[in-house]
Every structure is written in C-alpha cells, then in structure tokens.
Design a protein around this motif. Sequence first.
Motif, PDB file in Angstrom:
ATOM      1  N   LEU A 165       0.910  -0.946   0.123  1.00 45.98           N
ATOM      2  CA  LEU A 165       0.044  -0.077  -0.175  1.00 45.98           C
ATOM      3  C   LEU A 165       0.229   1.110  -0.003  1.00 45.98           C
ATOM      4  O   LEU A 165       0.447   2.402  -0.330  1.00 45.98           O
ATOM      5  CB  LEU A 165      -0.538  -0.022   1.268  1.00 45.98           C
ATOM      6  N   LEU A 201      -2.980   4.797   4.089  1.00 40.80           N
ATOM      7  CA  LEU A 201      -3.668   3.892   3.992  1.00 40.80           C
ATOM      8  C   LEU A 201      -3.020   2.163   4.098  1.00 40.80           C
ATOM      9  O   LEU A 201      -3.689   1.429   5.402  1.00 40.80           O
ATOM     10  CB  LEU A 201      -4.199   3.279   2.105  1.00 40.80           C
ATOM     11  N   ARG A 219      -3.842  -0.300   7.347  1.00 40.64           N
ATOM     12  CA  ARG A 219      -4.043  -1.883   7.328  1.00 40.64           C
ATOM     13  C   ARG A 219      -2.842  -2.389   8.102  1.00 40.64           C
ATOM     14  O   ARG A 219      -3.687  -3.383   8.560  1.00 40.64           O
ATOM     15  CB  ARG A 219      -3.395  -2.105   5.796  1.00 40.64           C
ATOM     16  N   CYS A 257      -9.516   4.549  11.234  1.00 38.73           N
ATOM     17  CA  CYS A 257      -9.251   3.569   9.711  1.00 38.73           C
ATOM     18  C   CYS A 257     -10.316   5.341   8.818  1.00 38.73           C
ATOM     19  O   CYS A 257      -9.942   5.513   7.996  1.00 38.73           O
ATOM     20  CB  CYS A 257     -10.159   2.619   9.629  1.00 38.73           C
ATOM     21  N   LEU A 310      -9.182   7.044   5.954  1.00 33.48           N
ATOM     22  CA  LEU A 310      -9.259   6.811   4.664  1.00 33.48           C
ATOM     23  C   LEU A 310      -9.575   8.481   4.008  1.00 33.48           C
ATOM     24  O   LEU A 310      -9.455   8.428   2.531  1.00 33.48           O
ATOM     25  CB  LEU A 310     -10.113   5.802   4.007  1.00 33.48           C
TER      26      LEU A 310
END
Length: 224
Positions: free
Chosen positions: A103, A152, A156, A205, A209
Amino acid sequence: MSVVWSPFLLSLQVAGCATLLATLVGVAVGYLLARGRFPGRDLLDTLLTLPMVLPPTVLGYYLLVLLGQQGWLGSWLNEVFGIRLIFSWQGAVIAASIVAFPLVFKPARTAFEGVDRQLEQAGRVLGVSELGIFFRITLPLAWRGILAGILLAFARALGEFGATLMVAGSIPGKTQTLSLAIYEAVQAGQDDLANTLVLFTSLICVVALLLASRLSRKPLELPR
C-alpha cells in the motif's frame, strides 16, 4: 479501562513502527522500479505486491518458517543476538509492515512515474546532483501520492489480524492489538468491550481514508 487502552496504545505503536518500516522500504523500491529498467522488473513488482492478495495466514506461515526457532533467520538472530521475534510486539511489527508494504510501494511507484522527466532533466542541465533532483524535484511532485499510500498502510497495519496472530499470538499487554482484542472479546461474549474497540478502530481508519482520499484528489505542484 486498561482492557481498552492497552490494546489501543499497543496497536498505535505496532502500526506506527510498521508504517515507518514499510514507508522507508516502499518509497525506495517504488523509486527503483519507477526509474530502473532491468530484467525481471515486472516479476519483482508482482512478488512485492503479493502481500496485498495472499491470505494473511499464508503470510503468517511464511514468517513462522523464516523467523521461528527452526527458521534460518530466526535461529541466527537468536544465536548471535539473543533476539526472539516470535510472540513479541516486534514480530507483530514485522507482520504488519509486510502486509502494509504494497500500500506504500504501489502508490509510490505510480507517483514517481507521474513526475515529468523533463523537469528532472532540466535540473541535471542546471548542474543539480541526483540526490538534489530527488529531494528538490521528484519527491515534492510525488509526495501527495506517497502520503496517501502511507495513510492507507497505517490503516491496514492497524487492522492486521491473521499474520499477527500467527507470528505474535494474542498475549494481553504484550502482543494483543486491537483486532486481536476484538476477536477475544467476541469469543468471550464481552459485547460492550468489543463495541468500544470496534469504535476506536473504525474511527481511526475512517480518518485515515478521508485524508488519503483528499490527498489523492489534489493536483501535484512543484514548490516554489
């Protein structure tokens, strides 16, 4: 509250270290593949992208074979330095960084490939060193795409479960990250605790994002 804050803080620690490691390697490799022309480049790109599509348990198994007491790297680290990565938070960092690496790597390569090579060539004509070209031209033009990938990767790494469970286990206060704590809470029927941990994870998260989305939409500009 320690049952909430302990996995939360540990997850931030693991995700932060894993993101830093993935960023250092991912940006370097992304630049190498964006600018380099050598045999096997596409194969290398494929292998480096594998952690994005392989089941986390498969990655965890590979890491166990590599870093376990019988693995060549794990046994060497233990014999020479006395380091045991299995069932440690450092092992969780390695697992999360490998999962998060693509990523960072893929957006970094795309960002570097999107930089106008004529601007770099103009810098060379003006006598700027290759290191100066990278930091004064290439990186300023590519940083938004790279930062979006870093965000990102952090999200993750924060939610990594399968590989972390196999490599680090779920030891409360030592290796139990948010995702592992959520699993344990659900298994134990502690719905209130699970809901709180899920809320923490989801909020972080979502913020990551949203920031990544905003960065990817803004045009690249060369600083003056």
